[in-house]
Design a protein around this motif. Structure first.
Motif, PDB file in Angstrom:
ATOM      1  N   ASP A  69      25.237  36.052  30.804  1.00  0.00           N
ATOM      2  CA  ASP A  69      24.323  37.165  31.034  1.00  0.00           C
ATOM      3  C   ASP A  69      25.182  38.369  31.430  1.00  0.00           C
ATOM      4  N   GLU A  70      25.625  39.124  30.431  1.00  0.00           N
ATOM      5  CA  GLU A  70      26.573  40.225  30.676  1.00  0.00           C
ATOM      6  C   GLU A  70      26.109  41.226  31.728  1.00  0.00           C
ATOM      7  N   PRO A  71      24.833  41.635  31.747  1.00  0.00           N
ATOM      8  CA  PRO A  71      24.428  42.600  32.783  1.00  0.00           C
ATOM      9  C   PRO A  71      24.603  42.089  34.213  1.00  0.00           C
ATOM     10  N   LYS A  72      24.581  40.775  34.405  1.00  0.00           N
ATOM     11  CA  LYS A  72      24.767  40.202  35.739  1.00  0.00           C
ATOM     12  C   LYS A  72      26.234  40.094  36.130  1.00  0.00           C
ATOM     13  N   CYS A  73      27.132  40.108  35.168  1.00  0.00           N
ATOM     14  CA  CYS A  73      28.553  39.900  35.423  1.00  0.00           C
ATOM     15  C   CYS A  73      29.106  40.991  36.339  1.00  0.00           C
ATOM     16  N   VAL A  74      29.865  40.578  37.361  1.00  0.00           N
ATOM     17  CA  VAL A  74      30.474  41.524  38.300  1.00  0.00           C
ATOM     18  C   VAL A  74      31.982  41.665  38.079  1.00  0.00           C
ATOM     19  N   ALA A  75      32.470  41.126  36.969  1.00  0.00           N
ATOM     20  CA  ALA A  75      33.867  41.284  36.553  1.00  0.00           C
ATOM     21  C   ALA A  75      34.870  40.735  37.561  1.00  0.00           C
ATOM     22  N   SER A  76      34.532  39.627  38.197  1.00  0.00           N
ATOM     23  CA  SER A  76      35.456  39.043  39.181  1.00  0.00           C
ATOM     24  C   SER A  76      36.608  38.291  38.526  1.00  0.00           C
ATOM     25  N   GLY A  77      36.400  37.813  37.303  1.00  0.00           N
ATOM     26  CA  GLY A  77      37.452  37.104  36.582  1.00  0.00           C
ATOM     27  C   GLY A  77      37.596  35.640  36.944  1.00  0.00           C
ATOM     28  N   GLN A  78      36.724  35.125  37.776  1.00  0.00           N
ATOM     29  CA  GLN A  78      36.815  33.720  38.180  1.00  0.00           C
ATOM     30  C   GLN A  78      36.651  32.772  36.998  1.00  0.00           C
ATOM     31  N   CYS A  79      35.812  33.149  36.042  1.00  0.00           N
ATOM     32  CA  CYS A  79      35.608  32.297  34.867  1.00  0.00           C
ATOM     33  C   CYS A  79      36.880  32.208  34.027  1.00  0.00           C
ATOM     34  N   VAL A  80      37.601  33.301  33.935  1.00  0.00           N
ATOM     35  CA  VAL A  80      38.845  33.335  33.161  1.00  0.00           C
ATOM     36  C   VAL A  80      39.897  32.444  33.824  1.00  0.00           C
TER      37      VAL A  80
ATOM     38  N   GLN B 122      38.167  38.731  29.565  1.00  0.00           N
ATOM     39  CA  GLN B 122      37.513  39.914  30.113  1.00  0.00           C
ATOM     40  C   GLN B 122      37.789  41.108  29.228  1.00  0.00           C
ATOM     41  N   ARG B 123      36.781  41.978  29.107  1.00  0.00           N
ATOM     42  CA  ARG B 123      36.964  43.219  28.351  1.00  0.00           C
ATOM     43  C   ARG B 123      37.948  44.107  29.093  1.00  0.00           C
ATOM     44  N   ASP B 124      38.788  44.788  28.342  1.00  0.00           N
ATOM     45  CA  ASP B 124      39.797  45.654  28.946  1.00  0.00           C
ATOM     46  C   ASP B 124      39.190  46.855  29.659  1.00  0.00           C
ATOM     47  N   ASP B 125      38.130  47.411  29.105  1.00  0.00           N
ATOM     48  CA  ASP B 125      37.601  48.665  29.649  1.00  0.00           C
ATOM     49  C   ASP B 125      36.855  48.514  30.970  1.00  0.00           C
ATOM     50  N   ASP B 126      36.115  47.407  31.152  1.00  0.00           N
ATOM     51  CA  ASP B 126      35.327  47.276  32.376  1.00  0.00           C
ATOM     52  C   ASP B 126      35.453  45.921  33.070  1.00  0.00           C
ATOM     53  N   GLY B 127      36.189  44.987  32.488  1.00  0.00           N
ATOM     54  CA  GLY B 127      36.410  43.692  33.112  1.00  0.00           C
ATOM     55  C   GLY B 127      35.284  42.694  32.974  1.00  0.00           C
ATOM     56  N   VAL B 128      34.211  43.085  32.294  1.00  0.00           N
ATOM     57  CA  VAL B 128      33.089  42.160  32.102  1.00  0.00           C
ATOM     58  C   VAL B 128      33.559  40.996  31.241  1.00  0.00           C
ATOM     59  N   ALA B 129      33.090  39.812  31.593  1.00  0.00           N
ATOM     60  CA  ALA B 129      33.494  38.599  30.881  1.00  0.00           C
ATOM     61  C   ALA B 129      32.986  38.594  29.449  1.00  0.00           C
TER      62      ALA B 129
END
Length: 65
Positions: A6-17, A26-33
């Motif tokens: 659920d991309e809108p919920k993603c807080v770009a923490s990177g834990q999944c990666v 993660q996307r380079d521009d905003d860190g969203v998974a």
């Protein structure tokens, strides 16, 4: 099993990666998974389950299909 993000919920923490680098990035521009492997093989399911468990935003689901 299928991975849903659920991309809108993603807080770009990177834990999944960190937990499942073959399945998430993660996307380079905003860190969203992003999901690299929507239907990971059985050998990756433990890593994906870990990613689901540690996602701070609860933005990842593993769906049985």
């Amino acid at each position: 099993m299928r991975v849903e993000l659920d991309e809108p919920k993603c807080v770009a923490s990177g834990q999944c990666v960190i937990a499942a680098p073959d399945v998430f990035d993660q996307r380079d521009d905003d860190g969203v998974a992003i999901v690299l492997e929507e239907r990971p093989g059985d050998e990756l399911l433990d890593e994906v389950r870990e990613a689901v468990a540690i996602c701070p935003a609860a933005a990842i689901r593993l769906v049985d299909q």
